[in-house]
Design a protein around this motif. Structure first.
Motif, PDB file in Angstrom:
ATOM      1  N   LYS A  63       0.840  -1.214   0.000  1.00  0.00           N
ATOM      2  CA  LYS A  63       0.000   0.000   0.000  1.00  0.00           C
ATOM      3  C   LYS A  63       0.865   1.251   0.000  1.00  0.00           C
ATOM      4  CE  LYS A  63      -2.881  -2.238   2.982  1.00  0.00           C
ATOM      5  NZ  LYS A  63      -3.673  -2.398   4.165  1.00  0.00           N
ATOM      6  N   ASP A  64       1.906   1.254   0.824  1.00  0.00           N
ATOM      7  CA  ASP A  64       2.806   2.413   0.875  1.00  0.00           C
ATOM      8  C   ASP A  64       3.501   2.614  -0.472  1.00  0.00           C
ATOM      9  OD1 ASP A  64       2.412   3.086   3.658  1.00  0.00           O
ATOM     10  OD2 ASP A  64       3.607   1.319   4.152  1.00  0.00           O
ATOM     11  N   ILE A  65       3.963   1.525  -1.055  1.00  0.00           N
ATOM     12  CA  ILE A  65       4.621   1.590  -2.361  1.00  0.00           C
ATOM     13  C   ILE A  65       3.638   2.088  -3.412  1.00  0.00           C
ATOM     14  CG2 ILE A  65       5.635   0.164  -4.199  1.00  0.00           C
ATOM     15  CD1 ILE A  65       6.866  -1.551  -1.871  1.00  0.00           C
ATOM     16  N   GLY A  66       2.413   1.567  -3.367  1.00  0.00           N
ATOM     17  CA  GLY A  66       1.383   2.007  -4.306  1.00  0.00           C
ATOM     18  C   GLY A  66       1.083   3.497  -4.182  1.00  0.00           C
ATOM     19  N   ASN A  67       0.968   3.972  -2.951  1.00  0.00           N
ATOM     20  CA  ASN A  67       0.699   5.402  -2.738  1.00  0.00           C
ATOM     21  C   ASN A  67       1.829   6.268  -3.288  1.00  0.00           C
ATOM     22  OD1 ASN A  67      -1.828   5.224  -1.481  1.00  0.00           O
ATOM     23  ND2 ASN A  67      -0.897   4.822   0.505  1.00  0.00           N
ATOM     24  N   ALA A  68       3.072   5.869  -3.025  1.00  0.00           N
ATOM     25  CA  ALA A  68       4.211   6.645  -3.516  1.00  0.00           C
ATOM     26  C   ALA A  68       4.283   6.600  -5.040  1.00  0.00           C
ATOM     27  CB  ALA A  68       5.508   6.127  -2.896  1.00  0.00           C
ATOM     28  N   ALA A  69       4.051   5.437  -5.626  1.00  0.00           N
ATOM     29  CA  ALA A  69       4.078   5.313  -7.092  1.00  0.00           C
ATOM     30  C   ALA A  69       2.964   6.153  -7.718  1.00  0.00           C
ATOM     31  CB  ALA A  69       3.941   3.849  -7.500  1.00  0.00           C
ATOM     32  N   TYR A  70       1.783   6.112  -7.122  1.00  0.00           N
ATOM     33  CA  TYR A  70       0.648   6.891  -7.635  1.00  0.00           C
ATOM     34  C   TYR A  70       0.965   8.377  -7.597  1.00  0.00           C
ATOM     35  CZ  TYR A  70      -4.223   8.337  -8.274  1.00  0.00           C
ATOM     36  OH  TYR A  70      -5.381   8.906  -8.746  1.00  0.00           O
TER      37      TYR A  70
END
Length: 161
Positions: free
Chosen positions: A60-67
């Motif tokens: 989730k953290d990786i997804g938020n940063a990528a987004y």
């Protein structure tokens, strides 16, 4: 005996440093995210995930940063990974909602529609997801109409020749 203690001490310290490094990367990633340095946050969080124990999931953290870094393909993958691991229906619904948001940003409206439907299957009361689903359907219709017009224009040009 002294040699054994020295080797044991070095082994323990190496294990300790190694165990701390993923947490340090995680802290750094969260710091960068808070500072809106999303590319650095993304890199630090990926590093933290690589070093983290197998039971730690930072998808989730990786997804938020990528987004936030506008890497919507990676964000979709990360949120999809989070959705596959989350057993909590409410959290799972949020992950599918985020998958859909990533697909919307990438203008993959058909896939976004399916992701929003996945989210609503898990939380049918989410008005934001329902709104996003309707918006994805609207945009897909516009996209299809534009594609039809382009095809007709192309056919007219071919007929004129």
């Amino acid at each position: 005996m002294r040699k054994f203690l020295l080797i044991a001490l070095v082994f323990c310290m190496t294990g300790f440093v190694k165990g701390q490094s993923w947490e340090d990367s995680l802290r750094l990633g969260k710091k960068y995210y808070a500072e809106k340095q999303y590319d650095k946050a993304y890199s630090a969080l990926l590093e933290a995930q690589k070093l983290a124990p197998s039971h730690v999931d930072l998808s989730k953290d990786i997804g938020n940063a990528a987004y936030r870094n506008e890497d919507f393909e990676m964000a979709e993958k990360a949120f999809r990974a989070a959705a596959s691991k989350d057993k909590d229906e409410s959290l799972n619904a949020k992950n599918w909602h985020n998958v859909g948001n990533s697909q919307m940003k990438a203008k993959n409206y058909e896939a976004a529609i399916e992701s929003y439907k996945q989210s609503l299957r898990r939380n049918s009361n989410d008005d934001k997801t329902r709104y996003n689903l309707a918006e994805a359907q609207r945009r897909l219709k516009i996209q299809e109409e534009q594609q039809q017009e382009q095809n007709q224009d192309q056919q007219s040009e071919d007929d004129d020749q």
